[in-house]
Design a protein around this motif. Structure first.
Motif, PDB file in Angstrom:
ATOM      1  N   LYS A 118      14.424  14.985 -16.660  1.00  0.00           N
ATOM      2  CA  LYS A 118      15.228  14.041 -17.551  1.00  0.00           C
ATOM      3  C   LYS A 118      15.481  12.757 -16.866  1.00  0.00           C
ATOM      4  O   LYS A 118      15.743  11.730 -17.603  1.00  0.00           O
ATOM      5  N   GLY A 119      15.211  12.471 -15.537  1.00  0.00           N
ATOM      6  CA  GLY A 119      15.510  11.228 -14.796  1.00  0.00           C
ATOM      7  C   GLY A 119      14.273  10.582 -14.431  1.00  0.00           C
ATOM      8  O   GLY A 119      14.107   9.616 -14.893  1.00  0.00           O
TER       9      GLY A 119
ATOM     10  N   ASP B 174      14.926   7.027 -16.380  1.00  0.00           N
ATOM     11  CA  ASP B 174      16.414   7.104 -16.088  1.00  0.00           C
ATOM     12  C   ASP B 174      17.153   7.109 -14.950  1.00  0.00           C
ATOM     13  O   ASP B 174      17.575   7.891 -14.656  1.00  0.00           O
TER      14      ASP B 174
ATOM     15  N   SER C 171      23.658  10.223 -11.461  1.00  0.00           N
ATOM     16  CA  SER C 171      24.717  10.935 -11.828  1.00  0.00           C
ATOM     17  C   SER C 171      24.419  12.325 -11.501  1.00  0.00           C
ATOM     18  O   SER C 171      25.211  13.029 -10.869  1.00  0.00           O
ATOM     19  N   ARG C 172      22.953  12.801 -11.633  1.00  0.00           N
ATOM     20  CA  ARG C 172      22.817  14.147 -11.141  1.00  0.00           C
ATOM     21  C   ARG C 172      22.587  14.318  -9.741  1.00  0.00           C
ATOM     22  O   ARG C 172      23.065  15.268  -8.934  1.00  0.00           O
TER      23      ARG C 172
ATOM     24  N   TYR D 145      20.687   8.467 -15.064  1.00  0.00           N
ATOM     25  CA  TYR D 145      20.772   9.922 -15.044  1.00  0.00           C
ATOM     26  C   TYR D 145      20.550  10.531 -13.614  1.00  0.00           C
ATOM     27  O   TYR D 145      21.198  11.499 -13.211  1.00  0.00           O
TER      28      TYR D 145
ATOM     29  N   ASP E  64      16.450  19.127 -13.245  1.00  0.00           N
ATOM     30  CA  ASP E  64      16.979  18.198 -14.283  1.00  0.00           C
ATOM     31  C   ASP E  64      16.640  16.718 -13.922  1.00  0.00           C
ATOM     32  O   ASP E  64      16.381  15.945 -14.721  1.00  0.00           O
ATOM     33  N   ILE E  65      16.698  16.428 -12.607  1.00  0.00           N
ATOM     34  CA  ILE E  65      16.625  15.112 -12.124  1.00  0.00           C
ATOM     35  C   ILE E  65      15.355  14.579 -12.539  1.00  0.00           C
ATOM     36  O   ILE E  65      14.815  13.558 -12.832  1.00  0.00           O
TER      37      ILE E  65
END
Length: 190
Positions: A49-50, A55, A61-62, A58, A45-46
């Motif tokens: 999406k990051g 981002d 936070s992840r 993001y 996910d990092i």
């Protein structure tokens, strides 16, 4: 075989007082394995999406969530090993005491028949071997099937179309491990 039946009865009888602790070991291992299996998904996910979108919030936070899952994994793994070690040590203590009391009831003729050195080995080294089996079961053999099932579920969740790889690979792996074990057991018994 007769030896296997004796070992199973021995384990069943002497582990009965530790049922609750063994259930606790299974729960602790399940939580730590679930946390370990969640980390690669968070990492993906990092990246997806990051990193690819740039981002930073993001990613932070992840990343913090990954640290939390890693902390949970460590705490529960330590707990599982600690409880498993206590079970194994208690089991060994109880088994040694049981064997010692049994041996003290032997007549001089029986002690001579078995041999004092053989009896000492049974009460010390053989008990330690079974105690090690209990410890390894609590730390490795309980976690392995949980990891396999959890990993399989997570792999299927990620991409069902690739299940053919698992369907082909798992039987080959099981057959390979079974062959190794089947060849090692007779050697170990000798």
């Amino acid at each position: 075989r007769a030896e296997d039946a004796v070992l199973i009865r021995l384990l069943r009888d002497h582990l009965r007082p530790y049922k609750r602790q063994l259930v606790l070991v299974v729960v602790l291992q399940a939580v730590q394995t679930a946390a370990a299996l969640t980390l690669p998904t968070l990492n993906a996910d990092i990246v997806d999406k990051g990193v690819l979108t740039g981002d930073s919030a993001y990613i932070r936070s992840r990343g913090a969530l990954m640290l939390l899952f890693a902390f949970v994994q460590i705490v529960f793994a330590i707990g599982a090993v600690r409880v498993g070690a206590r079970v194994a040590m208690g089991f060994g203590r109880d088994l040694r005491a049981s064997l010692f009391h049994r041996v003290t009831e032997f007549s001089a003729r029986e002690v001579t028949k078995f041999g004092p050195s053989s009896l000492i080995t049974r009460v010390t080294n053989d008990v330690q071997q079974v105690q090690t089996l209990v410890q390894m079961t609590c730390t490795l053999l309980i976690a392995a099937p949980i990891a396999v099932v959890g990993g399989l579920i997570m792999a299927l969740r990620e991409d069902v179309s690739l299940t053919w790889i698992l369907a082909a690979g798992i039987p080959v792996l099981v057959l390979s491990i079974g062959t190794v074990i089947a060849n090692l057991v007779p050697t170990f018994r000798r």
